[in-house]
Design an enzyme around this catalytic site. Structure first.
Site, short mmCIF file in Angstrom:
data_model
loop_
_atom_site.label_atom_id
_atom_site.label_comp_id
_atom_site.label_asym_id
_atom_site.label_seq_id
_atom_site.Cartn_x
_atom_site.Cartn_y
_atom_site.Cartn_z
N LYS A 22 51.10 -12.68 -1.27
CA LYS A 22 49.80 -12.07 -1.53
C LYS A 22 49.31 -12.41 -2.94
O LYS A 22 48.13 -12.77 -3.14
CB LYS A 22 49.91 -10.55 -1.38
CG LYS A 22 48.67 -9.78 -1.84
CD LYS A 22 48.86 -8.28 -1.70
CE LYS A 22 49.61 -7.66 -2.86
NZ LYS A 22 48.74 -7.27 -3.99
N ASN A 23 50.20 -12.32 -3.91
CA ASN A 23 49.81 -12.53 -5.30
C ASN A 23 49.50 -13.99 -5.62
O ASN A 23 48.97 -14.29 -6.68
CB ASN A 23 50.90 -12.01 -6.24
CG ASN A 23 50.99 -10.49 -6.23
OD1 ASN A 23 50.06 -9.81 -5.82
ND2 ASN A 23 52.11 -9.97 -6.67
N CYS A 120 46.06 -0.22 -7.55
CA CYS A 120 47.07 0.83 -7.63
C CYS A 120 46.97 1.60 -8.94
O CYS A 120 46.66 1.05 -9.99
CB CYS A 120 48.47 0.22 -7.54
SG CYS A 120 48.94 -0.28 -5.88
N ARG A 125 46.00 -1.16 -17.22
CA ARG A 125 45.87 -2.59 -16.94
C ARG A 125 44.47 -3.11 -17.28
O ARG A 125 43.73 -3.56 -16.42
CB ARG A 125 46.22 -2.88 -15.48
CG ARG A 125 47.62 -2.47 -15.11
CD ARG A 125 48.08 -3.10 -13.82
NE ARG A 125 47.44 -2.53 -12.66
CZ ARG A 125 47.66 -2.94 -11.42
NH1 ARG A 125 48.49 -3.92 -11.19
NH2 ARG A 125 47.07 -2.37 -10.39
N ASP A 310 57.42 -5.60 -9.89
CA ASP A 310 57.09 -5.30 -8.49
C ASP A 310 58.32 -5.06 -7.62
O ASP A 310 58.18 -4.74 -6.44
CB ASP A 310 56.24 -6.42 -7.89
CG ASP A 310 54.77 -6.32 -8.29
OD1 ASP A 310 54.39 -5.31 -8.89
OD2 ASP A 310 54.02 -7.27 -8.00
N ARG A 402 48.46 -3.08 2.24
CA ARG A 402 47.91 -3.99 1.24
C ARG A 402 48.87 -5.12 0.91
O ARG A 402 48.44 -6.19 0.47
CB ARG A 402 47.59 -3.22 -0.06
CG ARG A 402 46.42 -2.25 0.04
CD ARG A 402 46.11 -1.64 -1.32
NE ARG A 402 46.06 -2.68 -2.34
CZ ARG A 402 46.75 -2.65 -3.47
NH1 ARG A 402 47.55 -1.66 -3.75
NH2 ARG A 402 46.64 -3.64 -4.34
#
Length: 427
Positions: A22-23, A120, A125, A310, A402
């Site tokens: 995903k990233n 999230c 951030r 993560d 997600r």
């Protein structure tokens, strides 16, 4: 709202095919804004965040076509005509990675209006590094009513940008923007994640001139235009690490298909210390416990190539049943211990002191109703539920949608007793 029910105590045994990352896929999708030719991405995961990015790009006027084969999805993106350069709040608030359209829009279309992002709730951030970097490339930027207003009427110019701290998102945004900037751009103290290398490889296939892949100094020589390309998304190292820990916490044996061992180097090293064996196979990596019991180990999250933030929550879940104690320290994000109270509801012994959590292994966890607070926290509760006695009910599972493709199916295929319950289903 849907929930997940897990009946714990069953070993995982079998194969799990690792999805595309995903990233990596999210910034790769944004590259289509840099060219008027088609960009085809293979191995794209079917996730809520991918849908959000698709909706955002469609809003901007990108034509998005999805093709599904037996094993994977492909996405073809065409930005021949752009109808808008505004990324609105209603779309951006759902996902932080939406801000990745900022750099490409300013680089090719010389203007952008992008809402400050959401995602999230694991800390502030801020996007200040994105903004300052683009300003160094010559963009004029102001903040107005929750939006980033950027323009570069004469195009972007190469510059030396030194990041004061490592930022994956800022590195990605600046890397994409610099491909069409006039002259040379040097990104110093750049993030080195495999997803960034994957992005740079795709951009080079489009005609960009990027050197220093895999290092913290990326040199980008700007070109006048980029072309289309076909690119395969790298495997998801976070998903792989998660399923490796799922195999370990249940005492099972799982082959992670499509994974290259080096992608999870730091996580693999920690797991090996904890008593988990990871061996290469013809198709991927085989994971199992080495000699029965797990051993508590200390972990500190760091930018790549260190242990990934993560995987911190999943590692904490794994350590709840290990022999001895472990200290887990989070250095990347604040507010990333929100899973601790939920693990404690299941019988875990965890004490938080600032940015560190002391985990003392217990003989068993017990199923309980628990609440997901963010993407990685939610999957840590799934791992705990797999090892616990009795039933665990996980609420607010939209976080899982997600970031984990076909989670319940992949675990069920390896012997887990896990199911998704629609709202109103009996416990």
């Amino acid at each position: 709202m849907d929930r997940i029910r897990i009946r714990g105590g069953r070993q995982l045994n079998g194969q799990i095919r690792i999805s595309g990352a995903k990233n990596a896929a999210l910034p790769l999708m944004a590259t289509c804004l840099l060219t008027d030719e088609d960009v085809r991405l293979d191995n794209v995961p079917d996730l809520a965040d991918i849908t959000t990015m698709t909706n955002l790009l469609t809003h901007l006027g990108i034509e998005v076509t999805t093709r599904q084969s037996l094993k994977e999805r492909s996405v073809i993106l065409s930005a021949k005509s752009l109808s808008d350069t505004t990324a609105p709040y209603d779309l951006v608030r759902k996902m932080r990675a939406s801000v990745l359209v900022l750099g490409p829009l300013v680089a090719r279309h010389r203007q952008a209006k992008v809402s400050l992002p959401g995602g999230c709730a694991i800390g502030t951030r801020p996007v200040d590094l994105h903004i300052k970097g683009l300003q160094q490339l010559g963009a004029e930027i102001e903040l107005d009513s929750g939006y980033i207003l950027a323009k570069a009427p004469n195009g972007l110019r190469g510059a030396e940008v030194t990041f004061p701290k490592v930022s994956v998102g800022a590195t990605e945004n600046l890397l994409m923007a610099a491909t069409l900037a006039e002259g040379e751009t040097h990104l110093i103290n750049a993030a080195r994640e495999p997803e960034i290398t994957d992005l740079a490889q795709c951009l080079n296939a489009m005609g960009a001139r990027i050197e220093g892949l895999g290092t913290d100094h990326l040199k980008v020589t700007g070109v006048e235009r980029l072309q289309g390309c076909t690119h395969r998304v790298v495997a998801d190292r976070i998903e792989a690490g998660t399923y490796a820990m799922a195999a370990a916490i249940t005492g099972g044996e799982v082959e992670l298909v499509g994974l290259h061992h080096e992608l999870i180097g730091a996580a693999a090293a920690v797991l090996t210390q904890a008593g988990v064996s990871l061996s290469e196979t013809a198709q991927g990596v085989l994971v199992k416990r080495t000699n029965g019991a797990l051993t508590g180990v200390d972990v500190m999250t760091e930018p790549f190539p260190g242990f990934p933030t993560d995987l911190q929550a999943q590692m904490m879940a794994l350590m709840t049943t290990a022999d001895g104690a472990s200290m887990i320290t989070e250095t990347i994000f604040e507010n990333r211990f929100m899973h601790v109270p939920e693990l404690a509801r299941m019988g875990a012994s965890i004490n938080v002191h600032g940015a560190s959590a002391m985990v003392r292994g217990v003989k068993k966890l017990t199923g309980a109703p628990v609440m997901a607070t963010d993407l990685r926290a939610s999957v840590s509760l799934v791992l705990a539920g797999l090892a616990a006695e009795g039933d665990t009910f996980l609420n607010r599972i939209y976080h899982l949608d997600r970031g984990y493709e076909k989670l319940t199916a992949k675990l069920s295929n390896c012997g887990a007793e896990i199911e998704r319950l629609s709202d109103g289903a009996a416990e």
